[in-house]
Design a protein around this motif. Sequence first.
Motif, PDB file in Angstrom:
ATOM      1  N   GLY A 299     -12.268  -5.835   2.886  1.00 21.08           N
ATOM      2  CA  GLY A 299     -10.854  -6.101   2.173  1.00 21.08           C
ATOM      3  C   GLY A 299     -10.299  -4.780   1.770  1.00 21.08           C
ATOM      4  N   LYS A 300     -10.889  -3.579   1.844  1.00 17.91           N
ATOM      5  CA  LYS A 300     -10.439  -2.224   1.659  1.00 17.91           C
ATOM      6  C   LYS A 300      -9.323  -1.567   2.448  1.00 17.91           C
ATOM      7  N   ILE A 301      -8.287  -1.358   1.728  1.00 19.65           N
ATOM      8  CA  ILE A 301      -7.152  -0.828   2.662  1.00 19.65           C
ATOM      9  C   ILE A 301      -7.419   0.388   3.198  1.00 19.65           C
ATOM     10  N   MET A 302      -7.275   0.605   4.545  1.00 22.77           N
ATOM     11  CA  MET A 302      -7.577   1.968   5.232  1.00 22.77           C
ATOM     12  C   MET A 302      -6.292   2.848   5.103  1.00 22.77           C
ATOM     13  N   ARG A 303      -6.108   3.684   3.918  1.00 28.41           N
ATOM     14  CA  ARG A 303      -5.185   4.429   3.887  1.00 28.41           C
ATOM     15  C   ARG A 303      -4.809   5.558   4.881  1.00 28.41           C
ATOM     16  N   ARG A 304      -6.082   5.874   5.352  1.00 25.63           N
ATOM     17  CA  ARG A 304      -6.169   6.701   6.354  1.00 25.63           C
ATOM     18  C   ARG A 304      -5.135   6.642   7.505  1.00 25.63           C
ATOM     19  N   ILE A 305      -5.348   5.436   7.979  1.00 24.79           N
ATOM     20  CA  ILE A 305      -4.449   4.894   8.958  1.00 24.79           C
ATOM     21  C   ILE A 305      -2.821   5.057   8.665  1.00 24.79           C
ATOM     22  N   LEU A 306      -2.584   4.341   7.335  1.00 23.24           N
ATOM     23  CA  LEU A 306      -1.203   4.476   6.889  1.00 23.24           C
ATOM     24  C   LEU A 306      -0.596   5.772   6.777  1.00 23.24           C
ATOM     25  N   ARG A 307      -1.631   6.669   6.213  1.00 21.15           N
ATOM     26  CA  ARG A 307      -1.049   8.172   6.292  1.00 21.15           C
ATOM     27  C   ARG A 307      -0.474   8.797   7.452  1.00 21.15           C
ATOM     28  N   LYS A 308      -1.099   8.624   8.661  1.00 21.23           N
ATOM     29  CA  LYS A 308      -1.249   9.094   9.932  1.00 21.23           C
ATOM     30  C   LYS A 308       0.037   8.425  10.515  1.00 21.23           C
ATOM     31  N   ILE A 309       0.374   6.954  10.101  1.00 22.67           N
ATOM     32  CA  ILE A 309       1.545   6.482  10.702  1.00 22.67           C
ATOM     33  C   ILE A 309       2.848   6.914  10.038  1.00 22.67           C
ATOM     34  N   ALA A 310       2.642   7.205   8.746  1.00 20.57           N
ATOM     35  CA  ALA A 310       3.732   7.809   7.841  1.00 20.57           C
ATOM     36  C   ALA A 310       4.109   9.335   8.412  1.00 20.57           C
ATOM     37  N   GLU A 311       3.087   9.677   8.951  1.00 19.05           N
ATOM     38  CA  GLU A 311       3.300  11.315   9.793  1.00 19.05           C
ATOM     39  C   GLU A 311       3.842  11.250  10.973  1.00 19.05           C
ATOM     40  N   HIS A 312       4.044   9.985  11.794  1.00 14.89           N
ATOM     41  CA  HIS A 312       4.406   9.814  12.790  1.00 14.89           C
ATOM     42  C   HIS A 312       3.127  10.206  13.824  1.00 14.89           C
TER      43      HIS A 312
ATOM     44  N   ALA B  55       0.820  -1.111   0.059  1.00 13.86           N
ATOM     45  CA  ALA B  55      -0.208   0.016  -0.093  1.00 13.86           C
ATOM     46  C   ALA B  55       0.817   1.310   0.051  1.00 13.86           C
ATOM     47  N   VAL B  56       0.452   2.126  -0.816  1.00 15.35           N
ATOM     48  CA  VAL B  56       1.369   3.407  -0.978  1.00 15.35           C
ATOM     49  C   VAL B  56       0.591   4.523  -0.544  1.00 15.35           C
ATOM     50  N   VAL B  57       1.258   5.323   0.304  1.00 11.92           N
ATOM     51  CA  VAL B  57       0.646   6.722   0.520  1.00 11.92           C
ATOM     52  C   VAL B  57       1.584   7.850   0.605  1.00 11.92           C
ATOM     53  N   GLY B  58       1.119   8.999   0.658  1.00  7.05           N
ATOM     54  CA  GLY B  58       1.902  10.031   0.585  1.00  7.05           C
ATOM     55  C   GLY B  58       2.378  10.649   1.850  1.00  7.05           C
ATOM     56  N   PHE B  59       3.279  11.496   1.908  1.00 11.39           N
ATOM     57  CA  PHE B  59       3.701  11.938   3.440  1.00 11.39           C
ATOM     58  C   PHE B  59       4.281  13.332   3.326  1.00 11.39           C
ATOM     59  N   PRO B  60       4.250  14.284   4.349  1.00 12.90           N
ATOM     60  CA  PRO B  60       4.809  15.465   3.806  1.00 12.90           C
ATOM     61  C   PRO B  60       6.296  15.539   3.618  1.00 12.90           C
ATOM     62  N   HIS B  61       6.815  16.188   2.582  1.00 10.55           N
ATOM     63  CA  HIS B  61       8.326  16.058   2.260  1.00 10.55           C
ATOM     64  C   HIS B  61       8.748  17.407   1.873  1.00 10.55           C
ATOM     65  N   ALA B  62      10.003  17.937   2.637  1.00  7.88           N
ATOM     66  CA  ALA B  62      10.357  19.239   2.503  1.00  7.88           C
ATOM     67  C   ALA B  62      10.439  19.787   1.146  1.00  7.88           C
ATOM     68  N   ILE B  63      10.892  19.133   0.245  1.00  7.02           N
ATOM     69  CA  ILE B  63      11.354  19.545  -1.134  1.00  7.02           C
ATOM     70  C   ILE B  63      10.203  19.203  -2.007  1.00  7.02           C
ATOM     71  N   LYS B  64       9.929  17.718  -1.822  1.00  9.36           N
ATOM     72  CA  LYS B  64       8.601  17.399  -3.013  1.00  9.36           C
ATOM     73  C   LYS B  64       7.508  17.750  -2.829  1.00  9.36           C
ATOM     74  N   GLY B  65       7.382  18.412  -1.504  1.00  8.92           N
ATOM     75  CA  GLY B  65       5.778  18.589  -1.239  1.00  8.92           C
ATOM     76  C   GLY B  65       5.151  17.369  -0.619  1.00  8.92           C
ATOM     77  N   THR B  66       5.129  16.168  -1.604  1.00 10.55           N
ATOM     78  CA  THR B  66       4.667  15.031  -0.856  1.00 10.55           C
ATOM     79  C   THR B  66       5.680  14.064  -1.506  1.00 10.55           C
ATOM     80  N   GLY B  67       6.256  13.096  -0.325  1.00 11.02           N
ATOM     81  CA  GLY B  67       7.149  11.948  -0.678  1.00 11.02           C
ATOM     82  C   GLY B  67       6.153  10.757  -0.831  1.00 11.02           C
ATOM     83  N   ILE B  68       6.676   9.509  -1.374  1.00 17.02           N
ATOM     84  CA  ILE B  68       6.017   8.453  -1.324  1.00 17.02           C
ATOM     85  C   ILE B  68       6.534   7.574  -0.299  1.00 17.02           C
ATOM     86  N   PHE B  69       5.419   6.947   0.513  1.00 19.81           N
ATOM     87  CA  PHE B  69       5.901   5.747   1.306  1.00 19.81           C
ATOM     88  C   PHE B  69       5.163   4.509   1.110  1.00 19.81           C
ATOM     89  N   ALA B  70       6.041   3.465   1.004  1.00 18.09           N
ATOM     90  CA  ALA B  70       5.518   2.176   0.409  1.00 18.09           C
ATOM     91  C   ALA B  70       5.340   1.190   1.822  1.00 18.09           C
TER      92      ALA B  70
END
Length: 645
Positions: free
Chosen positions: A604-617, A540-555
Amino acid sequence: MTIDIFPAKEGQGRIHGMREYQQTYEAAQRDPNAFWDRVAQRLTWFHPYHTVREGDFTDGSVNWFSGGRLNVSFNCLDRHLKTRAEKTAIIWEADNPADTQHISYKQLHREVCRMANVLLAHGVRKGDRVCIYLPMVPELAYTMLACCRIGAIHSVVFAGFSADSLRDRILDCGARVIVTANEGLRGGRVLPLKQICDRACEGLAKLDSVLVVRRTEADTPMVEGRDHWLHEAMKAQRAYCPAEWMHAEDPLFILYTSGSTGKPKGVLHTSGGYLTYASYTHETVFGYRENDIYFCAADIGWITGHSYIIYGPLANGATTIMFESTPMFPNPDRYWDIVERHGVNIFYTAPTAIRALAAKGDQWLEGRDLSSLRVLGTVGEPINPEAWQWYYDKVGGGRCSIVDTWWQTETGGMMITPIVGANPVKPGSATLPFFGVEPILVNEHGERLDGNDVTGHLCIAKPWPSMARTIWGDHERYLHTYFSTYPGYYFTGDGCRRDEHGNYWITGRVDDVLNVSGHRLGTAEIEASINSAELVAESAVVGFPHAIKGTGIFAYVVLQADAESSDHDVVSFSVREQVTRDISKIARPDEVLIVSGLPKTRSGKIMRRILRKIAEHEYEKLGNLTTLADPNVVEHIVEAHHENC
Ligand code: WT7
């Protein structure tokens, strides 16, 4: 936080102050047909249209300027020859600054005609598709304009895309001719474009010809009967080719962009409405004037380059800079070097470039004469106030207007944006809609949110001339993607706030689309690639805040049952390689975390909301977990994240 308001720099633009903006906006609201009828007079029509607009969003079938005949290349070239033949149309700023070329309207016209004759000689006819896989070389402009001259439909594929991505696009649009270069040069590095193209074309039955620009002297294997050097082919052709009388609604180009599901979709733009809107916004938003030197630093592989390097500026008879290199080559002062050498008046780039340059330090601007600059634009992603302020102070010297332009591949042109000389600006806000554009916000139930100080999903309520007409080969997907979520409205996929003064603030995508350095990527395509890597079970891939790219990719990656824990590093590496190979370097995940499972609902739907929050610590803000099939998964992921990131 208090937000500074920067008053409009009146007199810098074509619209004078807020009163004129409001009057014009209201006029366009009151009688859109009369408004667009007036605006369309800026083009040269071979034959007048009988109807300004037909259709609306209820059936998703809209036509503009029906019955009208025109040619886009004629509008960008021939009609300027009387008064601007010797004027520079394109300043080609090569990778090596010493190789810069000035191409006049007269020369451009001749090259485009030659190119059009080459395409005709290779059997390209009206309605045929031509795929263009070129770096930022003049031949890219020649080919695009040559296609519209003879009524062929071009599909430009960004030269950073992989062989597989190129192949998918060639197949989807059914191109019979491809134009590429033996090699590309960017930032002093060589891109093996012909080699990539050869891999993409393996075994393609429908393909007739590959036309090859000789950008470098490197030896290039050519396939007998299929491959041709473009410079030789062009030399053999006459520099005259009549322009086809195209219908206003004839297709102009296909440009692929990522959606929230499936493979990239071929967004189709047509002729009359697109050119009307691109040229009108280019002039109005930037306050373009006849003798301006205009520099949009985007790549023509994206819509920004189509509308605001080629079609808008050339339709306006402007001098447009085509830049082959990167802002960092040979040093992080390349843009300022260009501004100084060419006397650039209007400069348009993406927030990610501004952040990257600001991070290199102000010394790269010191001693540069940037006094020619009058207007600075941004596009592609929200701009953070710090980057905005740096752009305003350091690049613009406090003198320049900044326009933060919100739009999309599908909209064809700028939609919500300040207009130079008209509206006061708040850093980070795209401010107000362009004339004829009616943005509305809706909540998750599809209810329209009226009044100010509201946040919702951004939709557009009324058709505008440069809107995409379909997705190539899949009109149902077009209707489904844009018109089914909120019936009667075009759904943008963005979240947005309208503040207490009615200014719009784009908050980013609300669908499964990521915006990485202003490039649009679908989580689904990245996941499909990751899942094809060895030992990977799912991801599952989500975005996370990235200083230069705006959004980085978290897999988040789950390994197959037989994988060993010692495989973790190997898989992280191979996943990144796989995505680079399948899609492009821009899609390569910044972070790869191996986890034991993904948080899924019982269906069976991936809950990306949770993954996004984790990626953002933000471990404490995971929200309601009771709908998960297995709530323990989350604990494991948090642990793994805590240990590794
Ligand atoms: C998405 C469209 C338009 C050409 C480049 C991107 C985001 C675009 C802004 C802006 C905030 C922006 C949106 C939009 N976006 N401009 N000024 N402020 N967000 O075209 O690849 O079709 O991407 O880019 O999320 O939906 P695209």
